[in-house]
Motif scaffolding. Structure first.
Motif, mmCIF file in Angstrom:
data_model
loop_
_atom_site.group_PDB
_atom_site.id
_atom_site.type_symbol
_atom_site.label_atom_id
_atom_site.label_comp_id
_atom_site.label_asym_id
_atom_site.label_seq_id
_atom_site.Cartn_x
_atom_site.Cartn_y
_atom_site.Cartn_z
ATOM 1 N N GLU A 110 8.667 -66.054 28.079
ATOM 2 C CA GLU A 110 7.624 -66.889 28.658
ATOM 3 C C GLU A 110 8.198 -67.829 29.694
ATOM 4 O O GLU A 110 9.372 -68.167 29.659
ATOM 5 N N LEU A 126 0.376 -72.714 34.848
ATOM 6 C CA LEU A 126 0.131 -71.380 34.310
ATOM 7 C C LEU A 126 1.249 -71.009 33.337
ATOM 8 O O LEU A 126 2.414 -71.307 33.585
ATOM 9 N N HIS A 127 0.891 -70.358 32.251
ATOM 10 C CA HIS A 127 1.849 -69.931 31.240
ATOM 11 C C HIS A 127 1.869 -68.410 31.273
ATOM 12 O O HIS A 127 0.858 -67.765 31.000
ATOM 13 N N VAL A 128 3.019 -67.839 31.641
ATOM 14 C CA VAL A 128 3.159 -66.395 31.789
ATOM 15 C C VAL A 128 3.983 -65.858 30.622
ATOM 16 O O VAL A 128 5.080 -66.340 30.354
ATOM 17 N N ALA A 163 -1.197 -63.928 31.484
ATOM 18 C CA ALA A 163 -1.139 -65.270 32.073
ATOM 19 C C ALA A 163 -2.308 -66.102 31.549
ATOM 20 O O ALA A 163 -3.455 -65.656 31.563
ATOM 21 N N LYS A 165 -3.893 -70.342 31.460
ATOM 22 C CA LYS A 165 -3.874 -71.579 32.233
ATOM 23 C C LYS A 165 -3.997 -72.759 31.286
ATOM 24 O O LYS A 165 -4.875 -72.798 30.426
ATOM 25 N N ASP A 181 -6.373 -67.962 40.123
ATOM 26 C CA ASP A 181 -4.979 -68.139 39.713
ATOM 27 C C ASP A 181 -4.079 -67.002 40.198
ATOM 28 O O ASP A 181 -2.854 -67.092 40.088
ATOM 29 N N LEU A 185 0.242 -66.582 40.791
ATOM 30 C CA LEU A 185 0.941 -65.580 39.980
ATOM 31 C C LEU A 185 1.650 -64.574 40.866
ATOM 32 O O LEU A 185 2.799 -64.198 40.612
#
Length: 195
Positions: A110, A126-128, A163, A165, A181, A185
């Motif tokens: 992550e 954003l968290h990928v 992904a 948010k 978003d 990305l």
């Protein structure tokens, strides 16, 4: 909105990027974060552990959030509806921890994106999530990531990528991610390289 910059643990340069696992170590680049991992690993403690486990039973109180799925075998990213683990406080309406088991066979890698195109600060980071071992396991290259970057990403992404948010810069829960978003990305996929 003023951004707080912290010194990079490796070079001391001001940065607003941090370790997404513990949120305590700051780095100016992925290369510096990877270079410091041998030392940082001993002190890095997750702030919230993502659970890849059996989802809780669905109830009328279930919280869901929209995320973006870059499926390994699809040409375009698409929105998905993720169920969340129940919040610690019943009155909380945000998604604190998403359930990702349907998209990853093991604990995903992550990263938290705090900057978008041209380095502008994202109001909602954003968290990928991605499979850090998919390429080694022989998973095909992710078609959706290849499509959104026109094949120009420096390294091939394999396996699924999800992904989400954050609902704000404090990163205490998630809000719905959507098509707006995708530019941030795409910029991330074009600059990130695995070490």
């Amino acid at each position: 909105m003023q951004t707080i910059h912290h010194p990079c643990r490796v070079c001391g340069r001001p940065t607003s990027q941090w370790c997404s696992r513990c949120n305590n170590a700051h780095y100016c680049s992925n290369g510096h974060q990877n270079a410091d991992w041998g030392i940082h690993r001993a002190e890095c403690r997750p702030t919230n552990t993502l659970l890849i486990a059996t989802p809780p039973p669905v109830s009328s109180e279930t919280i869901r959030v929209s995320a973006i799925l870059f499926a390994v075998d699809e040409d375009r990213p698409r929105p998905i509806d993720l169920q969340c683990h129940p919040p610690h406080r019943p009155s909380q309406s945000m998604c604190p921890i998403p359930i990702l088991q349907d998209y990853f066979n093991s604990q995903p890698g992550e990263v938290v994106l705090t900057q978008g195109l041209n380095g502008e600060v994202l109001r909602f980071p954003l968290h990928v999530f991605y499979s850090s071992t998919a390429m080694a396991r022989g998973s095909p290259v992710n078609s959706a990531v290849r499509h959104i970057t026109s094949g120009a990403a420096p390294r091939p992404w394999a396996g699924n990528v999800v992904a989400l948010k954050f609902s704000g810069t404090r990163r205490q829960g998630y809000t719905d991610a959507g098509p707006n978003d995708l530019p941030a990305l795409s910029a991330y996929f074009l600059t990130f390289s695995f070490q």
